[in-house]
Motif scaffolding. Structure first.
Motif, PDB file in Angstrom:
ATOM      1  N   LEU A 374       0.839  -1.204   0.000  1.00  0.00           N
ATOM      2  CA  LEU A 374       0.000   0.000   0.000  1.00  0.00           C
ATOM      3  C   LEU A 374       0.876   1.257   0.000  1.00  0.00           C
ATOM      4  O   LEU A 374       0.603   2.251   0.670  1.00  0.00           O
ATOM      5  CB  LEU A 374      -0.948   0.009   1.213  1.00  0.00           C
ATOM      6  CG  LEU A 374      -2.103  -0.995   1.143  1.00  0.00           C
ATOM      7  CD1 LEU A 374      -2.810  -1.118   2.488  1.00  0.00           C
ATOM      8  CD2 LEU A 374      -3.114  -0.609   0.058  1.00  0.00           C
ATOM      9  N   TRP A 376       1.790   4.167  -1.828  1.00  0.00           N
ATOM     10  CA  TRP A 376       1.211   4.931  -2.941  1.00  0.00           C
ATOM     11  C   TRP A 376       2.275   5.676  -3.738  1.00  0.00           C
ATOM     12  O   TRP A 376       2.182   5.719  -4.967  1.00  0.00           O
ATOM     13  CB  TRP A 376       0.134   5.884  -2.405  1.00  0.00           C
ATOM     14  CG  TRP A 376      -0.980   5.079  -1.814  1.00  0.00           C
ATOM     15  CD1 TRP A 376      -1.192   4.810  -0.502  1.00  0.00           C
ATOM     16  CD2 TRP A 376      -1.972   4.346  -2.538  1.00  0.00           C
ATOM     17  NE1 TRP A 376      -2.270   3.962  -0.344  1.00  0.00           N
ATOM     18  CE2 TRP A 376      -2.772   3.666  -1.583  1.00  0.00           C
ATOM     19  CE3 TRP A 376      -2.275   4.204  -3.887  1.00  0.00           C
ATOM     20  CZ2 TRP A 376      -3.845   2.861  -1.959  1.00  0.00           C
ATOM     21  CZ3 TRP A 376      -3.350   3.410  -4.247  1.00  0.00           C
ATOM     22  CH2 TRP A 376      -4.112   2.745  -3.289  1.00  0.00           C
ATOM     23  N   THR A 401      -5.466   3.233   2.597  1.00  0.00           N
ATOM     24  CA  THR A 401      -6.010   2.391   1.522  1.00  0.00           C
ATOM     25  C   THR A 401      -6.470   3.317   0.387  1.00  0.00           C
ATOM     26  O   THR A 401      -5.891   4.365   0.198  1.00  0.00           O
ATOM     27  CB  THR A 401      -7.180   1.544   2.034  1.00  0.00           C
ATOM     28  OG1 THR A 401      -8.261   2.417   2.380  1.00  0.00           O
ATOM     29  CG2 THR A 401      -6.782   0.716   3.242  1.00  0.00           C
ATOM     30  N   CYS A 402      -7.473   2.920  -0.351  1.00  0.00           N
ATOM     31  CA  CYS A 402      -8.090   3.879  -1.278  1.00  0.00           C
ATOM     32  C   CYS A 402      -9.596   3.829  -1.042  1.00  0.00           C
ATOM     33  O   CYS A 402     -10.091   3.011  -0.263  1.00  0.00           O
ATOM     34  CB  CYS A 402      -7.707   3.592  -2.733  1.00  0.00           C
ATOM     35  SG  CYS A 402      -8.585   2.230  -3.511  1.00  0.00           S
ATOM     36  N   MET A 404     -11.976   2.871  -2.817  1.00  0.00           N
ATOM     37  CA  MET A 404     -12.745   1.825  -3.507  1.00  0.00           C
ATOM     38  C   MET A 404     -13.431   0.891  -2.499  1.00  0.00           C
ATOM     39  O   MET A 404     -14.633   0.680  -2.557  1.00  0.00           O
ATOM     40  CB  MET A 404     -11.794   1.027  -4.415  1.00  0.00           C
ATOM     41  CG  MET A 404     -12.473  -0.068  -5.170  1.00  0.00           C
ATOM     42  SD  MET A 404     -13.276   0.584  -6.619  1.00  0.00           S
ATOM     43  CE  MET A 404     -13.986  -0.909  -7.286  1.00  0.00           C
ATOM     44  N   CYS A 405     -12.649   0.330  -1.552  1.00  0.00           N
ATOM     45  CA  CYS A 405     -13.244  -0.561  -0.543  1.00  0.00           C
ATOM     46  C   CYS A 405     -13.126   0.042   0.861  1.00  0.00           C
ATOM     47  O   CYS A 405     -13.725  -0.462   1.809  1.00  0.00           O
ATOM     48  CB  CYS A 405     -12.581  -1.933  -0.522  1.00  0.00           C
ATOM     49  SG  CYS A 405     -11.934  -2.489  -2.086  1.00  0.00           S
ATOM     50  N   GLY A 406     -12.294   1.097   0.977  1.00  0.00           N
ATOM     51  CA  GLY A 406     -12.173   1.782   2.266  1.00  0.00           C
ATOM     52  C   GLY A 406     -11.758   0.857   3.388  1.00  0.00           C
ATOM     53  O   GLY A 406     -10.727   0.192   3.317  1.00  0.00           O
ATOM     54  N   CYS A 409     -10.633  -2.930   2.869  1.00  0.00           N
ATOM     55  CA  CYS A 409      -9.535  -3.121   1.919  1.00  0.00           C
ATOM     56  C   CYS A 409      -8.921  -4.517   2.088  1.00  0.00           C
ATOM     57  O   CYS A 409      -8.365  -4.858   3.139  1.00  0.00           O
ATOM     58  CB  CYS A 409      -8.463  -2.051   2.150  1.00  0.00           C
ATOM     59  SG  CYS A 409      -6.981  -2.300   1.172  1.00  0.00           S
ATOM     60  N   ALA A 410      -9.041  -5.336   1.058  1.00  0.00           N
ATOM     61  CA  ALA A 410      -8.525  -6.708   1.117  1.00  0.00           C
ATOM     62  C   ALA A 410      -7.007  -6.716   1.307  1.00  0.00           C
ATOM     63  O   ALA A 410      -6.473  -7.514   2.080  1.00  0.00           O
ATOM     64  CB  ALA A 410      -8.894  -7.450  -0.167  1.00  0.00           C
ATOM     65  N   VAL A 411      -6.344  -5.800   0.618  1.00  0.00           N
ATOM     66  CA  VAL A 411      -4.877  -5.765   0.701  1.00  0.00           C
ATOM     67  C   VAL A 411      -4.443  -5.482   2.139  1.00  0.00           C
ATOM     68  O   VAL A 411      -3.552  -6.130   2.695  1.00  0.00           O
ATOM     69  CB  VAL A 411      -4.303  -4.701  -0.268  1.00  0.00           C
ATOM     70  CG1 VAL A 411      -2.794  -4.593  -0.135  1.00  0.00           C
ATOM     71  CG2 VAL A 411      -4.688  -5.036  -1.709  1.00  0.00           C
TER      72      VAL A 411
END
Ligand code: SF4
Length: 425
Positions: A374, A376, A401-402, A404-406, A409-411
């Protein structure tokens, strides 16, 4: 008279050593493929500029067309587009100007640090007043002038001959002929009944290019202009002629590449590229498109990038940028930037499947590692166009994170889980 392919049979000349350095490959390897006619280096000795080798062993190159038209003739704007193209990943430029002071515009574009190509028949027709009034002497004299001014490669529609015209008549196409240069030669042949001088006097043409040390780009004047025309005979007739001419040019010591193949359905890209490569003895292949759909108006740059990336799998070497305004208008600066970036992405995808000097998977791996972490900043540095990535990511604020999933975040979840496990050990 200097023939680079002939010189390369005895080792690597300085030009080849420099080009190989740019590619990160041994100079002897590049010299070997140039001697065989599998790669070219457009570098007119009258100008000093950044070198780009095109063909086997080399990374896929990107050309961007610029130039005035009868409707929009603004030299400064074309120069702005040229600089924008170079700043966004173009390896070469082609000046396709057809209006204004053509020699003066060319002079300005030739002052840029890049190989430059032109299509001399445009200027020859302008000087003659019409394609029908164009005579062979005028055409050859304009070709010589472009060479002497410092142009590095010339598109020459040598395959648009009476046989191709006959094929067009016997096996008609919806779009007829969509190449401007191709149409000029067709108009002349229809009106005079005479053969295209670039075909009839091919050896003389090659003599000029050999003397001037300029690369011939054998044009695809009969390229199909829509999918429905892709299987018609005119295109294949031209392929056969270009195949014979590619071999003859190399015998004469001239560096040459081949242009192709226009609007082609995706399922036909592979065999068209292979056919051209086989017929021309693996000459470097310069692609216009291929546009793999006819209905992406406004997004033709995307259609061409998909076709271009697929074509690279079968050996395409050089992609001509298609802008979002293709088939609609002369592109503006923003459209040149967008088209160049998308074409550069297609070329990079092409590089990932080619055997070239540098390992293209390094940067892919670097991005995966940055995404896993992560990180960036590292992602923006690794991306082909990190400025766009950064702008999009940062519009929702600075976050780990970003958006998208906030918080889901899977990552991040996997990263935290693995970190916890590591601590337990
Ligand atoms: S939030 Fe979703 S999209 Fe963004 S980095 Fe995490 S997993 Fe990827």
């Amino acid at each position: 008279m200097h023939s680079l392919p002939a010189a390369c049979r005895n080792g690597a000349p300085d030009l080849v050593i420099s080009a190989a350095g740019e590619e990160g490959i041994p100079a002897e390897d590049l010299a070997r493929v140039i001697a065989r006619g599998w790669a070219v280096i457009p570098a007119n000795p009258r100008r000093k500029h950044r070198i780009s080798a095109i063909g086997a062993c080399c990374r896929v190159k990107v050309n961007v067309n610029i130039g005035t038209s009868g409707v929009r003739c603004d030299t400064e704007l074309e120069l702005e587009k040229a600089r924008a193209a170079l700043a966004n990943g173009a390896d070469t430029l082609m000046d396709l100007s057809t209006a204004g002071d053509l020699k003066g515009i060319r002079e300005r574009i030739l002052s840029l640090d890049t190989p430059v190509g032109t299509v001399p028949v445009y200027e020859a027709v302008r000087r003659a007043g019409s394609a029908v009034d164009l005579d062979a002497d005028r055409l050859f004299s304009v070709i010589r002038e472009h060479c002497r001014q410092g142009v590095d490669f010339l598109t020459l529609h040598t395959g648009v001959n009476l046989a191709a015209l006959d094929a067009l008549r016997k096996d008609p196409r919806i779009m007829g002929v969509v190449s401007r240069g191709g149409v000029f030669h067709i108009a002349r042949m229809v009106n005079t009944g005479e053969e295209n001088p670039l075909f009839a006097e091919f050896d003389y043409l090659m003599e000029i290019l050999l003397e001037e040390e300029v690369v011939a780009s054998l044009g695809d004047g009969m390229r199909p202009g829509c999918h429905h025309d892709a299987e018609r005979l005119a295109k294949t007739t031209e392929y056969l002629t270009l195949g014979m001419q590619a071999k003859r040019a190399l015998e004469l010591g001239v560096q040459r590449m081949i242009e192709g193949p226009g609007h082609i359905p995706l399922g036909q890209v592979s065999h068209n590229i292979r056919m051209i490569k086989e017929l021309t003895g693996n000459a470097p292949l310069y692609l216009l498109g291929p546009l793999v759909t006819d209905i992406a108006s406004g997004y033709d740059h995307v259609a061409a990038a998909i076709g271009g990336a697929v074509a690279c799998m079968d050996g395409a070497d050089f992609l001509c940028m298609v802008s979002p305004s293709e088939h609609l208008a002369l592109p503006n600066v923003e459209e040149i930037v967008e088209g160049t970036r998308v074409c550069r992405i297609a070329a990079h995808i092409g590089d990932t499947v080619r055997k070239t000097g540098k390992d293209r998977s390094d940067r892919e791996l670097a991005m995966a590692m940055a995404r896993k972490d992560l990180d960036w900043e590292r992602q923006f540095e690794t991306a082909l166009y990190g400025d766009v990535a950064k702008r999009i990511h940062e519009r929702d604020g600075d976050m780990e994170t970003c958006s998208m999933c906030g918080d889901l975040c899977a990552v991040k979840m996997v990263k935290d889980l693995l970190a916890k496990e590591d601590k337990k050990k």
